[in-house]
Design a protein around this motif. Structure first.
Motif, mmCIF file in Angstrom:
data_model
loop_
_atom_site.group_PDB
_atom_site.id
_atom_site.type_symbol
_atom_site.label_atom_id
_atom_site.label_comp_id
_atom_site.label_asym_id
_atom_site.label_seq_id
_atom_site.Cartn_x
_atom_site.Cartn_y
_atom_site.Cartn_z
ATOM 1 N N PHE A 137 -10.603 -4.356 -2.664
ATOM 2 C CA PHE A 137 -11.164 -5.675 -2.965
ATOM 3 C C PHE A 137 -10.408 -6.810 -2.289
ATOM 4 O O PHE A 137 -9.825 -7.660 -2.924
ATOM 5 C CB PHE A 137 -11.306 -5.845 -4.477
ATOM 6 C CG PHE A 137 -12.337 -4.912 -5.025
ATOM 7 C CD1 PHE A 137 -13.684 -5.179 -4.841
ATOM 8 C CD2 PHE A 137 -11.977 -3.729 -5.642
ATOM 9 C CE1 PHE A 137 -14.653 -4.305 -5.294
ATOM 10 C CE2 PHE A 137 -12.938 -2.845 -6.102
ATOM 11 C CZ PHE A 137 -14.280 -3.131 -5.927
ATOM 12 N N HIS A 138 -10.445 -6.771 -0.941
ATOM 13 C CA HIS A 138 -9.965 -7.897 -0.138
ATOM 14 C C HIS A 138 -11.177 -8.420 0.616
ATOM 15 O O HIS A 138 -12.217 -7.785 0.627
ATOM 16 C CB HIS A 138 -8.942 -7.458 0.903
ATOM 17 C CG HIS A 138 -7.767 -6.753 0.330
ATOM 18 N ND1 HIS A 138 -6.879 -7.361 -0.505
ATOM 19 C CD2 HIS A 138 -7.341 -5.491 0.477
ATOM 20 C CE1 HIS A 138 -5.947 -6.498 -0.850
ATOM 21 N NE2 HIS A 138 -6.205 -5.347 -0.271
ATOM 22 N N GLY A 139 -10.992 -9.501 1.330
ATOM 23 C CA GLY A 139 -12.067 -9.992 2.195
ATOM 24 C C GLY A 139 -13.350 -10.178 1.401
ATOM 25 O O GLY A 139 -13.350 -10.676 0.287
ATOM 26 N N ALA A 189 1.004 3.055 -0.870
ATOM 27 C CA ALA A 189 2.086 2.604 0.000
ATOM 28 C C ALA A 189 1.451 1.743 1.081
ATOM 29 O O ALA A 189 0.746 2.237 1.934
ATOM 30 C CB ALA A 189 2.792 3.795 0.631
ATOM 31 N N CYS A 190 1.704 0.477 1.028
ATOM 32 C CA CYS A 190 1.104 -0.446 1.983
ATOM 33 C C CYS A 190 1.553 -0.132 3.406
ATOM 34 O O CYS A 190 2.720 -0.260 3.742
ATOM 35 C CB CYS A 190 1.499 -1.865 1.619
ATOM 36 S SG CYS A 190 1.470 -2.991 2.987
ATOM 37 N N MET A 191 0.633 0.280 4.234
ATOM 38 C CA MET A 191 0.869 0.493 5.659
ATOM 39 C C MET A 191 2.170 1.226 5.983
ATOM 40 O O MET A 191 2.734 1.031 7.047
ATOM 41 C CB MET A 191 0.916 -0.844 6.400
ATOM 42 C CG MET A 191 -0.272 -1.712 6.144
ATOM 43 S SD MET A 191 -0.482 -2.967 7.392
ATOM 44 C CE MET A 191 -1.329 -2.110 8.692
ATOM 45 N N GLY A 192 2.643 2.045 5.080
ATOM 46 C CA GLY A 192 3.921 2.716 5.310
ATOM 47 C C GLY A 192 5.065 1.719 5.367
ATOM 48 O O GLY A 192 6.103 1.977 5.977
ATOM 49 N N PRO A 250 0.661 -8.796 10.220
ATOM 50 C CA PRO A 250 1.241 -7.545 9.721
ATOM 51 C C PRO A 250 0.169 -6.650 9.099
ATOM 52 O O PRO A 250 0.301 -5.440 9.088
ATOM 53 C CB PRO A 250 2.232 -8.009 8.661
ATOM 54 C CG PRO A 250 2.481 -9.459 8.954
ATOM 55 C CD PRO A 250 1.214 -9.976 9.544
ATOM 56 N N CYS A 251 -0.886 -7.228 8.559
ATOM 57 C CA CYS A 251 -2.010 -6.445 8.060
ATOM 58 C C CYS A 251 -3.227 -7.346 8.068
ATOM 59 O O CYS A 251 -3.105 -8.566 8.117
ATOM 60 C CB CYS A 251 -1.727 -5.889 6.666
ATOM 61 S SG CYS A 251 -2.344 -6.871 5.301
ATOM 62 N N HIS A 252 -4.411 -6.723 8.033
ATOM 63 C CA HIS A 252 -5.627 -7.514 8.207
ATOM 64 C C HIS A 252 -5.807 -8.579 7.127
ATOM 65 O O HIS A 252 -6.446 -9.589 7.348
ATOM 66 C CB HIS A 252 -6.848 -6.598 8.251
ATOM 67 C CG HIS A 252 -7.068 -5.874 6.960
ATOM 68 N ND1 HIS A 252 -6.405 -4.703 6.650
ATOM 69 C CD2 HIS A 252 -7.825 -6.177 5.889
ATOM 70 C CE1 HIS A 252 -6.779 -4.323 5.428
ATOM 71 N NE2 HIS A 252 -7.639 -5.194 4.961
ATOM 72 N N GLY A 256 3.912 -1.592 -3.285
ATOM 73 C CA GLY A 256 2.454 -1.725 -3.208
ATOM 74 C C GLY A 256 2.006 -2.777 -2.220
ATOM 75 O O GLY A 256 2.721 -3.094 -1.269
ATOM 76 N N CYS A 257 0.849 -3.296 -2.487
ATOM 77 C CA CYS A 257 0.173 -4.194 -1.539
ATOM 78 C C CYS A 257 0.558 -5.650 -1.773
ATOM 79 O O CYS A 257 0.419 -6.166 -2.874
ATOM 80 C CB CYS A 257 -1.333 -3.994 -1.710
ATOM 81 S SG CYS A 257 -2.351 -5.192 -0.857
ATOM 82 N N ARG A 258 1.050 -6.295 -0.732
ATOM 83 C CA ARG A 258 1.453 -7.707 -0.831
ATOM 84 C C ARG A 258 0.251 -8.614 -1.072
ATOM 85 O O ARG A 258 0.329 -9.641 -1.738
ATOM 86 C CB ARG A 258 2.160 -8.164 0.456
ATOM 87 C CG ARG A 258 3.504 -7.530 0.777
ATOM 88 C CD ARG A 258 4.490 -7.598 -0.355
ATOM 89 N NE ARG A 258 4.375 -6.467 -1.231
ATOM 90 C CZ ARG A 258 4.319 -6.531 -2.574
ATOM 91 N NH1 ARG A 258 4.363 -7.683 -3.178
ATOM 92 N NH2 ARG A 258 4.206 -5.466 -3.306
HETATM 93 S S1 SF4 Z 1 -0.633 -5.698 2.211
HETATM 94 FE FE1 SF4 Z 1 -2.312 -4.741 1.140
HETATM 95 S S2 SF4 Z 1 -4.104 -5.192 2.393
HETATM 96 FE FE2 SF4 Z 1 -2.295 -5.504 3.606
HETATM 97 S S3 SF4 Z 1 -2.000 -3.527 4.548
HETATM 98 FE FE3 SF4 Z 1 -0.736 -3.577 2.784
HETATM 99 S S4 SF4 Z 1 -2.017 -2.549 1.335
HETATM 100 FE FE4 SF4 Z 1 -3.360 -3.178 2.921
#
Ligand code: SF4
Ligand code: SF4
Lengths: 96, 381
Positions: B194-196, B246-249, B266-268, B321-323
């Motif tokens: 649930f992004h974007g 794990a966010c993008m390793g 760093p991420c989309h 986790g995810c930032r």
């Molecule tokens: S910060 Fe969240 S959205 Fe961005 S790559 Fe990591 S897990 Fe995916």
């Protein structure tokens, strides 16, 4: 799980799966869809002989001669490694 | 959030493995869960062919191995063939992430001849009805099936990329069969994040806890049944999990994204963190950006972490986790991802997910470019 590989079968890396030496990390790699496998010396030596032309038996012979090692051991190593690549859909074994 | 530490004391900077090049945000489809930012870049802002070619070479020099050509729909770029050739020239492993719309057999042949390594094709459903509804594009399904056929005929590896949500998660078994029948070597099942644009469609798309559990079982059984036939990568929903993904390793450790206008992310989803500033390949060399960009250093390593992550043994596993999810749900990008059961917000998140998953008849918001001021000018591909 180890796939049966007859000595006459010809292993080949599937299209889209290839080895490459990586200067930044100073190692041989196997690149495949969404995968990067770091190849150790044994794995790299095996894949250097897998060309889709030579048979599994010939690959073992070549390696046994090159590394002066018992044929059975080489055969077991090659079989295990190639089977793991078959399971990952990176390699196919053409049985004549 | 504290200041980024000086480079000397800072975390080790790794060599990136992969780069995602969002060649364009233009796309004939309108998926309601598109991961593109709600603020889409227009064609006039996109990097030129030469600029992309240069970025690919810089990426290769930096140690990048995999180049993901994505969008929007990358086929909306008429120079896609040239870009693939440039990727091959830079010795990158090229992966085309496509909806299939905009590709013809001739184009695909040309791409293969120019060294394309892998095709990743999205499927929004297992039949016309669902696929075209969720893709927001009539006739899309037939085109996708054709593209799958051409890809396999050329011998290129095919990955089917299926985004699953409440309305199609129970058809996962059919999706797996379809992938096998199409000759795919790999299936990527991603539960909607649930992004974007998906954020706007939470009520319509949130899967139920039961669906998520069943899906996990289906994947497990299929993996055993299909060893050596189909590789299945599965990104489960994290809302009902105990620990986050794990966010993008690890942030800024293995990959980077280039937006259509050259911004390096760093991420989309990183632009959803409002205080981050991003560098652009038009202004700064890629290597310098990877090493020194504020956005990359913001969450590199674990210095930035707060409790409970800071003293948690799993911090090296999931990196807190995810930032972007922490930003969206906790209002603080350095907080523990609320998907983690140790987060004080976890219970609320769970309750909200369950409530959303039981919403009936919620409408979908499809992604689209914002309306233009002068109606005479359009930006269609
Ligand atoms: S910060 Fe969240 S959205 Fe961005 S790559 Fe990591 S897990 Fe995916
Ligand atoms: S507290 Fe932080 S590091 Fe520990 S499991 Fe949860 S998110 Fe991961």
């Amino acid at each position: 799980m180890t796939t049966e590989i007859p000595e006459t079968a010809r292993p080949r890396l599937l299209k889209g799966v290839r080895t490459r030496f990586d200067k930044a990390r100073d190692t041989w790699l196997l690149l495949a869809p969404e995968r990067t496998l770091e190849l150790d010396a044994v794995a790299a030596a095996i894949l250097a002989e897998v060309d889709g032309v030579r048979s599994f038996g010939e690959v073992i012979d070549t390696l046994a001669a090159k590394y002066d090692a018992p044929r059975e051991r080489i055969s077991a190593d090659v079989r295990t490694f190639l089977s793991s690549l078959v399971e990952r859909r990176m390699l196919e074994i053409d049985v004549p | 959030m504290t200041q980024v530490s000086a480079p000397r004391a800072g975390p080790r900077i790794q060599v990136p493995m992969a780069m995602l090049a969002e060649l364009t945000h233009r796309c004939p489809l309108a998926c309601p869960y598109c991961s593109n930012p709600v603020d889409l870049v227009r064609r006039s802002g996109e990097l030129s062919t030469q600029e992309w070619v240069d970025v690919f070479q810089q990426a290769a020099d930096l140690g990048v191995l995999h180049l993901h050509l994505s969008g929007g729909e990358p086929a909306a770029r008429h120079d896609l063939e040239e870009l693939v050739a440039a990727s091959t020239g830079a010795e990158l492993y090229s992966n085309l992430i496509t909806s299939g719309v905009g590709l013809t057999e001739a184009r695909l042949e040309k791409l293969a001849a120019n060294g394309l390594d892998h095709v990743q094709l999205s499927l929004q459903g297992v039949d016309h009805e669902t696929a075209d509804l969720y893709g927001g594009y009539k006739g899309g399904f037939d085109r996708k099936i054709a593209v799958a056929g051409w890809t396999v005929k050329l011998g290129l590896p095919l990955t089917i990329n299926a985004v699953m949500h409440r309305h199609n998660l129970s058809t996962l078994d059919l999706m797996i069969d379809l992938a096998v029948n199409l000759g795919a070597r790999r299936l990527e099942v991603a539960t909607v994040q649930f992004h974007g644009w998906a954020e706007k469609n939470k009520a319509a798309l949130m899967p139920t806890r039961e669906q998520v559990q069943k899906a996990g079982e289906m994947v497990h059984a299929a993996r055993q049944r299909l060893t050596g036939v189909l590789v299945i990568d599965y990104v489960p929903a994290d809302y009902y999990a105990t620990y986050p993904k794990a966010c993008m390793g690890g942030w800024a450790s293995t990959s980077l994204n280039i937006a259509p206008d050259g911004q390096v992310l760093p991420c989309h989803a990183a632009p959803t963190i409002p205080w981050l500033t991003f560098d652009n390949v038009r202004q700064r060399p890629l290597k310098e950006i990877w090493t020194h960009s504020e956005a990359f250093n913001a969450f590199r390593g674990d210095e930035w972490m707060q409790e409970p992550c800071r003293s948690c043994a799993r911090k090296a596993v999931d990196f807190g986790g995810c930032r972007c999810q922490a930003m969206a749900l906790a209002g603080d990008a350095a907080a523990t991802d609320p998907a983690c059961s140790k987060s004080p917000l976890h219970a609320d998140l769970l309750a909200a997910a369950e409530a959303a998953s039981s919403t009936r008849d919620a409408d979908l918001t499809y992604r689209r470019m914002p309306a233009l001021k002068q109606p005479a000018r359009t930006h269609n591909a």
